[in-house]
Design a protein around this motif. Sequence first.
Motif, PDB file in Angstrom:
ATOM      1  N   THR A  32      -1.628  -5.650   1.629  1.00 31.06           N
ATOM      2  CA  THR A  32      -1.526  -4.483   0.747  1.00 31.06           C
ATOM      3  C   THR A  32      -2.501  -3.392   1.155  1.00 31.06           C
ATOM      4  OG1 THR A  32      -0.827  -5.903  -1.088  1.00 31.06           O
ATOM      5  CG2 THR A  32      -1.652  -3.718  -1.651  1.00 31.06           C
ATOM      6  N   SER A  33      -3.715  -3.776   1.522  1.00 37.10           N
ATOM      7  CA  SER A  33      -4.705  -2.772   1.933  1.00 37.10           C
ATOM      8  C   SER A  33      -4.245  -2.029   3.180  1.00 37.10           C
ATOM      9  CB  SER A  33      -6.057  -3.435   2.174  1.00 37.10           C
ATOM     10  OG  SER A  33      -5.994  -4.379   3.245  1.00 37.10           O
ATOM     11  N   ARG A  70      -1.396   0.315   2.104  1.00 38.82           N
ATOM     12  CA  ARG A  70      -1.924   1.410   1.285  1.00 38.82           C
ATOM     13  C   ARG A  70      -2.541   2.501   2.155  1.00 38.82           C
ATOM     14  NH1 ARG A  70      -5.035  -1.320  -1.715  1.00 38.82           N
ATOM     15  NH2 ARG A  70      -3.598  -1.588  -3.484  1.00 38.82           N
ATOM     16  N   GLN A  75      -0.477   5.677   0.958  1.00 38.72           N
ATOM     17  CA  GLN A  75      -1.088   6.376  -0.165  1.00 38.72           C
ATOM     18  C   GLN A  75      -1.339   7.864   0.106  1.00 38.72           C
ATOM     19  OE1 GLN A  75      -4.389   4.310  -1.838  1.00 38.72           O
ATOM     20  NE2 GLN A  75      -4.621   5.720  -3.558  1.00 38.72           N
ATOM     21  N   ALA A 114       1.932   9.588  -0.351  1.00 39.32           N
ATOM     22  CA  ALA A 114       2.403   9.533  -1.738  1.00 39.32           C
ATOM     23  C   ALA A 114       1.637  10.509  -2.621  1.00 39.32           C
ATOM     24  CB  ALA A 114       2.251   8.113  -2.266  1.00 39.32           C
ATOM     25  N   GLU A 115       0.328  10.617  -2.433  1.00 44.50           N
ATOM     26  CA  GLU A 115      -0.461  11.525  -3.260  1.00 44.50           C
ATOM     27  C   GLU A 115      -0.109  12.979  -2.989  1.00 44.50           C
ATOM     28  OE1 GLU A 115      -4.492  10.524  -2.498  1.00 44.50           O
ATOM     29  OE2 GLU A 115      -4.490   8.743  -3.811  1.00 44.50           O
ATOM     30  N   CYS A 164       8.126   6.198   6.523  1.00 43.10           N
ATOM     31  CA  CYS A 164       7.395   4.923   6.435  1.00 43.10           C
ATOM     32  C   CYS A 164       8.227   3.716   6.836  1.00 43.10           C
ATOM     33  CB  CYS A 164       6.875   4.722   5.014  1.00 43.10           C
ATOM     34  SG  CYS A 164       5.717   5.995   4.442  1.00 43.10           S
ATOM     35  N   VAL A 171       2.658  -0.015  -3.876  1.00 46.50           N
ATOM     36  CA  VAL A 171       1.667   1.014  -3.540  1.00 46.50           C
ATOM     37  C   VAL A 171       2.124   2.368  -4.066  1.00 46.50           C
ATOM     38  CG1 VAL A 171       0.587   2.259  -1.631  1.00 46.50           C
ATOM     39  CG2 VAL A 171       0.811  -0.236  -1.529  1.00 46.50           C
ATOM     40  N   VAL A 172       3.402   2.690  -3.900  1.00 47.28           N
ATOM     41  CA  VAL A 172       3.931   3.962  -4.427  1.00 47.28           C
ATOM     42  C   VAL A 172       3.821   3.990  -5.947  1.00 47.28           C
ATOM     43  CG1 VAL A 172       5.980   5.421  -4.599  1.00 47.28           C
ATOM     44  CG2 VAL A 172       5.464   4.235  -2.446  1.00 47.28           C
ATOM     45  N   GLN A 215       1.671   2.376  -7.884  1.00 45.13           N
ATOM     46  CA  GLN A 215       0.276   2.528  -8.290  1.00 45.13           C
ATOM     47  C   GLN A 215      -0.211   3.953  -8.113  1.00 45.13           C
ATOM     48  OE1 GLN A 215      -1.757  -0.415  -5.946  1.00 45.13           O
ATOM     49  NE2 GLN A 215      -0.841  -2.148  -7.049  1.00 45.13           N
ATOM     50  N   SER A 216       0.304   4.628  -7.121  1.00 51.83           N
ATOM     51  CA  SER A 216      -0.080   6.029  -6.914  1.00 51.83           C
ATOM     52  C   SER A 216       0.429   6.906  -8.043  1.00 51.83           C
ATOM     53  CB  SER A 216       0.452   6.526  -5.569  1.00 51.83           C
ATOM     54  OG  SER A 216      -0.040   5.734  -4.503  1.00 51.83           O
ATOM     55  N   LYS A 268      -1.186   6.590 -12.067  1.00 48.76           N
ATOM     56  CA  LYS A 268      -2.352   7.328 -12.527  1.00 48.76           C
ATOM     57  C   LYS A 268      -1.938   8.584 -13.283  1.00 48.76           C
ATOM     58  CE  LYS A 268      -5.061   5.792  -8.505  1.00 48.76           C
ATOM     59  NZ  LYS A 268      -5.801   6.239  -7.289  1.00 48.76           N
TER      60      LYS A 268
END
Length: 834
Positions: free
Chosen positions: A315-316, A319, A323, A326-327, A506, A534-535, A537-538, A541
């Motif tokens: 996962t790391s 990410r 990430q 995605a942000e 990706c 990961v998407v 979790q982004s 927030k």
Amino acid sequence: SLSLGLEHLVEGATRTRKVLAEFGTLYQQQYGLALFNKVRFEIEGTGGPQSQLLHRKVPLEGRSIFSGAVYQYLEENKKWRIRFLFIPDSYNIECFESKQAHDRGQQPKGVISCAGYKVLTSMDEYLELLNNSLPGVKAKAGGPPFPNSATQFPLLLWHPYTRHYCFCVLTEKEHNKWMAVFQDCIRHANNGLPEDNKVQTPAFTDSVRLYRQHHEQYGTWDMMCGRPPQILANLVMETLVPELRNLIGPRLKGKLYQRQRNWMLILDAVYHQVLCQTQAQYEALVQVSYSGQPQLESSIRTDMDQIITSKEHVTSKIRALVQPKAEQLLKDSVEPDITFILEALMEPTSRGFAEVRDLFFRELTDMSNNIQNDGSREKLGEHMEKVSMLAYHPVKMQSCYDKVEQMNLEGLQQKFDVSSPSVFIQRAQILMREQMDNTVYTFEHLLHQSLSDQEGDEVPKIIQRCLDRVMKKYDYDSSTVRKKFFKEALLQIIIPYMLKQLNPSCAQELPRFRELIFEDFSRFILVENIFEEVVLQSAMKDIMLAVREAAVQRKHNLYRDSMILAQSDPNLHMLEENPPIDWAASYGPQDEGGTGDSAELWRRRRQVVSMILLDDWRHLQNESCMEVPGVDGIREEEEESKEEDKAEEEEDDDQNSDPSPVPDPSPEPGSSPTKSPDSVHEIRGLINPMLEVLVPVSELNNPVLTNGLVLQGEEPKSRHIQDDYSKALLNRLLQKEGEPPAWGSVRQAESRLSAGSGQQEAESERFSGTAMQFAVHQQDDSGFQSPVSEGLEDEGQAITAARKVQPVALDPESVMVTFESGDEESELDPISNV
């Protein structure tokens, strides 16, 4: 058309095998991951805030939803026929030929699973959808197989892939009632898969979503409804129907309506063949996966720590790749729309939940007022029996559902690939129904406990105290449920859009991360699922921040996350393990389990929505729906039983009465149906009408009465003139001439009339029987039959025909003279002055 259908049945079978083969591979992968998540959740035990309300385990145990009669259009003979519909707790619509067939326990003629259907209320809506299903063929209303509705209140069940059902009813209030019931059936069937299955349900839904994404189909899907075989059949038909339309459409021959009808028949045949295949192959797939579950679960529990460590490492790495992209996408394309999307969801949903609260408060307040006026135990049991099923009463809940129907997501369809808001509307309505049921169930247990502990207190005061406690718990749970719904809805709208935008850049990088996973753990760690996490979790927030700000504003009565009612009522949840409360047995009359009418009353009490009944329903077969009570004044079961008992006492015991008079099948809206005569005496009155003449009575000691008057039982004021002496009397009465004849003539007239009355009555009955036989042999080729008896026609036509053959001249024998009594003495004297 038949050859075209057979040709493409083979093509449908081939396409089904291809789709299910690809789906099966995805399902096997997702099954292992779902099992790992289930075991991990059991070990770690993380969860959300505790619910304050109790939950009913089996909401509709021993209940039915609704039953009644409607007109149904039968494609086989292209005619409208009355059918009795029964809706059990499964929410499937069971069709019977008559109510008697249902009561005798016969199998239904058909069962409608409402998943994927829509309720339409006009033929124009129906024809528009039909024309869109096969472009270039424009059907017209009124041409076979699309008839004009038998009444002005049609109800049509439309499905994009399978058979349609056409019903109609007679009144607007009845139309609204059936529409609410049908919508509730569809809402229940579209509710999705059971959440209590923590392995099969997430494995199936994720497999369907990944399959559609592999074919460039992102966003919400309206046909994700029904049981898994139905969803898979919809998945096959989604790509098969466009190909069939292009291949079959140009080859269809005949008139416009015939081409449209053939297209519908072919589509229905292909869908049912696909459904049979998906049913068999999905069951085999589940069986294979379930047989390997013990071995997989053993491996998971043994290597749980190593699996978690390996997953976090992969996962790391993913990410770091995903990430930043995605942000940036969130900042440029998503964040400006989050507030707008959330407001579009919150406004109608909060109004709907507020209406649920108001409806519950009104029902309990009305009950308290009624108990204040009549505080008997039977009254309390009667009211609580109704309140206990309030959440599953679609007519009463319709005002709550209508608030959410106003949800409007225009402007999001193209950008975020949201086909329609129906997915979110139905989900919000299901949550509203669950919250209402939880509230009612909690109130039931609190009231029952309070009545046992505080027998000396007044019942209305106890009700008010329990109501105040439940309202606070509802406000807290309502806020929690709505915030969770808003988060899930935002994820359903935003995440597919982000995956669609990020996937091209990706997707080519993801395969190299599979090399970091041990082969023994490859069943539980999937790179594609980690990419989506990961998407998510982004985006989470920004979604959490938006919902939190909405709660701070308190615009929609949302509690802040910091407000947690922990252990506010520690003894309450102990009541959840108690059995359901039978209010009718505990507080109501004790004779519900009997036989005859009491057994029928008990059966109808177990029905959530009151059955549609007529004032003279005992004379009607098949529960004809001619008059329907309003939505606001739906007659409840006890009220109906009292009216029925009263009607039985007033019912005529005539042995020659007709048990099934046929009402007019198409009365004017709002008008009462015309009733046929119920006895031979009424028929005789229509054939030989009696003329009444009011004759004033002057003095007691001055009689003018002539021969020929005969006393009729206990009616001394009415005398029937029926012989030759009567003719002279009538002329004398009308001209106010003549002297009173001797009393001997009266006795002579009585003896003559008693000898001839029996022969005259027999002749009238024979003529009446001839008229009725004439009515039975009448036939109508219009295709529209009476809702009471399909084999009989309107008796009024036969009586009218019989009356036409009678002489026009009025026979003096058919004249009745009514005397107006002057005082009590004149009523006792057999002779009165004229």
